[in-house]
Scaffold this active site. Structure first.
Site, mmCIF file in Angstrom:
data_model
loop_
_atom_site.group_PDB
_atom_site.id
_atom_site.type_symbol
_atom_site.label_atom_id
_atom_site.label_comp_id
_atom_site.label_asym_id
_atom_site.label_seq_id
_atom_site.Cartn_x
_atom_site.Cartn_y
_atom_site.Cartn_z
ATOM 1 C CB SER A 131 -10.671 -3.977 -4.145
ATOM 2 O OG SER A 131 -9.495 -3.953 -4.936
ATOM 3 C CE1 TYR A 135 -10.454 1.494 -3.432
ATOM 4 C CE2 TYR A 135 -8.997 -0.317 -4.024
ATOM 5 C CZ TYR A 135 -10.207 0.343 -4.153
ATOM 6 O OH TYR A 135 -11.177 -0.159 -5.002
#
Length: 250
Positions: free
Chosen positions: A143, A156
């Site tokens: 990501s 995350y």
């Protein structure tokens, strides 16, 4: 119907969202698939999808937090197909929470799924390739949160940054065996699960960060995965490909 390629991919988190799009794109490109998720019943829609017509599809139950699940699911895929040509580490869990409020259990859950499980599945796949003296390809879905800073996404982002570094480290270690290891780093993709996490104000803030002025589509990320998984990218390893509308170029 795509021409047969005799290639097989193992895709995690493939029952919905981005994993679903990746599975369909690989199938259209002629890949057979072992697909894994927490509940095999969730694969009903994928099994009916026109993209799967003419392809072999093996649904598997897999909890990436459980070591025995990883070994068992991969062994079943290898027994069914004989050889696995590519592994796509797609399964992941998001967490939007201030860093000072993250609990010990939440940290463990996110990192165990996003990073630890992906590492040990990659290890099982590499052992499979080395034992069979076959080249292979691993593509992990990272990501842009693993490449840039953003408030409220600490755990995350840390887990995805770990996937990026994992790809570099394993690419070097396994290069002599012909195993390529890469990552794709999307900016925000409005999958069904992501839409539930982001309210209108959050979506507006995320969109404002993208020079392209639009969110990345699942199909764009899937196309990058298909490229990196196949032999067309045979000299690319240890690389992270941002699919981000220019976000990381700022």
């Amino acid at each position: 119907m795509p021409a047969p390629t005799n290639r097989v991919a193992f895709v995690t988190g493939a029952s919905t969202g981005l994993g679903y799009a990746i599975a369909c794109a690989l199938a259209r490109a002629g890949w057979d698939l072992a697909v894994a998720d927490l509940d095999v019943a969730m694969f009903a829609a994928l099994e009916r999808d026109p993209a799967m017509q003419g392809r072999k599809l093996l649904p598997l139950r897999l909890d990436l937090r459980v070591e025995a699940d990883i070994a068992g699911a991969f062994a079943q895929a290898a027994e069914t197909f004989g050889a696995i040509d590519a592994l796509v580490n797609n399964a992941g869990r998001a967490l939007i929470k201030p860093a000072t409020e993250v609990t010990w259990a939440e940290w463990d859950d996110v990192v165990d799924i996003n990073l630890k499980g992906a590492y040990f599945l990659a290890r099982a796949y590499a052992a499979h390739c080395i034992a069979k003296k076959r080249a292979g390809s691993i593509v992990s879905i990272a990501s842009t949160h693993g490449m840039t800073g953003l408030a409220g996404r600490s755990v995350y982002g840390i887990s995805k940054g770990g996937l990026i570094q994992m790809s570099r480290m394993l690419a070097i270690e396994w290069a002599e065996h012909g195993i390529r290891v890469n990552a794709v780093a999307p900016a925000t993709v409005l999958t069904e699960s992501r839409q539930k996490l982001l309210d209108d104000a959050a979506r507006a803030r995320m969109l404002a960060r993208l020079p392209s002025g639009r969110f990345v589509t699942p199909e764009e990320v899937a196309a990058a995965v298909v490229f990196l998984a196949g032999p067309e990218s045979g000299s690319i390893t240890g690389h992270t490909l941002p699919v981000d509308g220019g976000l990381t170029a700022i």
